[in-house]
Design an enzyme around this catalytic site. Structure first.
Site, PDB file in Angstrom:
ATOM      1  N   ASP A 260       0.842  -1.205   0.000  1.00 17.88           N
ATOM      2  CA  ASP A 260       0.000   0.000   0.000  1.00 17.88           C
ATOM      3  C   ASP A 260       0.875   1.252   0.000  1.00 17.88           C
ATOM      4  OD1 ASP A 260      -2.440   1.295  -0.130  1.00 17.88           O
ATOM      5  OD2 ASP A 260      -2.704   1.370   2.041  1.00 17.88           O
ATOM      6  N   ASN A 450      36.765 -12.508  -1.244  1.00 21.62           N
ATOM      7  CA  ASN A 450      37.984 -12.953  -0.578  1.00 21.62           C
ATOM      8  C   ASN A 450      39.198 -12.288  -1.210  1.00 21.62           C
ATOM      9  OD1 ASN A 450      36.402 -14.793   0.973  1.00 21.62           O
ATOM     10  ND2 ASN A 450      36.338 -16.148  -0.828  1.00 21.62           N
TER      11      ASN A 450
END
Length: 585
Positions: A260, A450
């Site tokens: 909404d 990494n």
């Protein structure tokens, strides 16, 4: 305008058609009463009544659930505005103080379960009167009203708060009771975001449920739009939209769809011009799993997405609503307008927004592209909230980009794709423009690669963990990791991440898609294209023999490989209607 809702009609072949039902039908050509201002929200699962009039609407779409709901803010009807007519002029007769608000959807009267009494105990604190002193009313809805209050003791002592008071007398079914439980659970679970209204407490007594929240005293976004003459300059609109998209992207990552979104549900914390906005009213919101689709039609008519009317939707419905808000901010009128709610629904399903009339010629091409990519009727082609934040029109490199749940959905699909599909996607990744790469680089960085510049399953897991709230656990968003466990045994570099995390449907919505596809096909010809039979191609697409006559046109007769047409069609894939929808009982 009230909430819209619907009822599914099941055909002989098992397909579900959308039927919008109404307690009282109105002939689409008949004038509505001048004095009537409707605040009658529609009813979930209302029995269908036949209309004496022939339907002017698309197959499966009947007139509106509410009689004249488009005019919630109007004292009398007014002619359709031009696409550039300012909202201020349209809303000149807006109701004054105490204007009606849409509430949560009313349910059928009476008790469920053959007369059994409903359990209206929620387990909330019983000492509201001892903790808070109620003040004046600041808003009213269907189920109750909102008042300001002051804390009497504890951490909120002497602090002014807002209290949403929901009447238990109006909780007439188990559904309405569960709606209140869910609203509190969502507010409690979605904690800590700057642009989300703060939840403090929930209490109850024999008559009411009390939801205690932060008081926002700066008024609605809609009021600000009106005070500015109906529209915002582009730079000011950008500041508003960054706040909206940031909080919505947070909700979506947590697995919460608001359902909404509209200017009335964004409040400013103060009257200051630079005050922060807060998203409020989670009464229609719901938790949603990553691969789930909802089917109950709720929302507000002007802002409802096409797929909501078709009863199969997910997070993208919120993005459509943001597109409507953006259109209003930039030009001062609504993209879809009609005198009745059913007329609005028809416009949403059939019409295209007008970008030709004043002021659109003076609006930047980037802004128009931004709106068009939010208001695409194909939900698969819309940007996500995070992607919208990285759009060239809105991009601000000083504002951090949030994690996007779409990345997880796309990578999961890539990991389960066939070698041919992965080769096709890798070719597309080599044709991406800088705009797409900006978004992908930001998402890849959030996974904290990494030292070797690659990511594994643990990177994806930790990125979710670092953003987790109780709401994310409730919506079971982390379950998506169960489908990504192959990354436990290998790593993904940035090039492969780009291939895995792109949506060809979204790329097809770009004006430069033809050029991207052409460059991608050149790479595919060199590295991925191979001889393929019609039967094998059908298996790749999970199709039966009835599709052979179509698929044979995708394969070159000269060498038995995919043609350019076949390559683009293969990337697009075949849409199979999903049965993974949730029915609210």
């Amino acid at each position: 305008m009230g909430q819209c809702c619907g009822k599914a009609a099941v055909g002989e072949n098992g397909d579900v058609a959308t039927t919008i039902v109404a307690p009282e039908e109105v002939h689409p050509q008949s004038p509505l009463p001048v004095s009537e201002v409707s605040n009658n929200p529609s009813v979930r699962n209302t029995p269908t009544r036949g209309s004496p009039w022939p339907s002017p609407y698309p197959a499966g779409v009947a007139p509106s659930p509410a009689r004249s709901t488009p005019r919630r803010f109007f004292r009398r009807p007014f002619p359709p505005p031009s696409p550039a007519k300012h909202i201020k002029a349209s809303l000149a007769k807006r109701l004054g103080q105490g204007k009606p608000k849409e509430g949560t959807i009313p349910e059928d009267s009476g008790n469920e379960g053959g007369g059994q009494m409903l359990d209206k105990t929620f387990g909330y604190g019983k000492n509201f009167g001892a903790k808070y002193e109620l003040g004046k009313e600041v808003g009213r809805g269907h189920f109750g009203h909102t008042c300001c209050a002051k804390g009497k003791k504890g951490e909120l002592k002497d602090q002014v708060v807002a209290v949403k008071i929901i009447s238990k007398a109006k909780m007439t079914t188990a559904i309405s009771i569960e709606d209140v439980r869910r609203e509190v659970k969502i507010l409690r679970g979605l904690s800590g975001h700057k642009h989300l209204v703060k939840f403090y407490d929930a209490c109850e007594d024999s008559n009411n449920v009390y939801i205690v929240m932060e008081l926002c005293e700066g008024g609605e976004l809609l009021d600000r739009i009106l005070s500015r003459g109906g529209r915002y300059p582009e730079e000011d609109a950008k500041a508003i939209l960054r706040q909206i998209l940031n909080v919505v992207s947070f909700c979506h990552l947590q697995g919460v769809v608001h359902r909404d979104l509209k200017p009335e549900n964004f409040l400013f914390t103060s009257r200051s011009d630079d005050a922060d906005m807060k998203l409020i009213d989670f009464g229609l919101s719901d938790f949603i799993k990553p691969d789930e689709r909802l089917n109950d039609i709720v929302g507000s008519a002007y802002y409802v997405a096409p797929e909501v009317l078709h009863r199969s939707y997910s997070l993208e419905g919120d993005i459509w609503s943001i597109g409507v808000i953006t259109y209003i901010l930039l030009c001062g009128s609504r993209p879809f307008w009609a005198r009745t709610e059913s007329g609005i629904f028809r416009a949403v399903l059939r019409a295209d927004p007008n970008f030709d009339d004043v002021p659109w010629p003076s609006v930047s091409p980037e802004a128009k592209d931004f709106v068009k990519r939010l208001l695409n009727k194909d939900y698969r082609k819309r940007m996500t909230a995070v992607q919208a934040l990285t759009h060239p029109w809105l991009r601000d490199e000083n504002i951090p980009i949030p994690l996007d749940i779409l990345i997880y959905k796309l990578v999961k699909s890539y990991l389960h794709a066939t070698p041919l599909k992965r080769a096709a996607l890798k070719s597309v990744s080599k044709a991406l423009t800088e705009d797409e790469l900006f978004y992908l680089r930001a998402q890849f960085a959030l996974l904290e690669p990494n030292k070797d510049g690659r990511v594994s399953f643990e990177n994806f897991r930790m990125a979710l963990v670092s953003n987790a709230t109780d709401a994310m656990k409730e919506s079971r968003v982390p379950d998506i990791l169960n489908s990504m466990t192959t990354l436990s045994y290998r790593k993904m570099d940035f090039d492969e991440f780009c291939a895995a995390a792109i949506s060809t449907h979204q790329l097809e919505a770009r004006e430069g898609w033809e050029q991207i596809a052409s460059i991608a096909f050149e790479h595919f010809e060199q590295e991925g294209n191979r001889i393929i039979t019609v039967e094998e191609l059908a298996r790749e697409l999970n199709l039966g023999s009835t599709a052979y006559s179509i698929l044979k046109d995708w394969i070159r007769s000269s060498d038995g490989k995919l043609s350019f047409l076949g390559y683009t069609k293969f990337l697009h894939g075949v849409t199979i209607r999903s049965s993974n929808t949730r029915h609210h009982q």
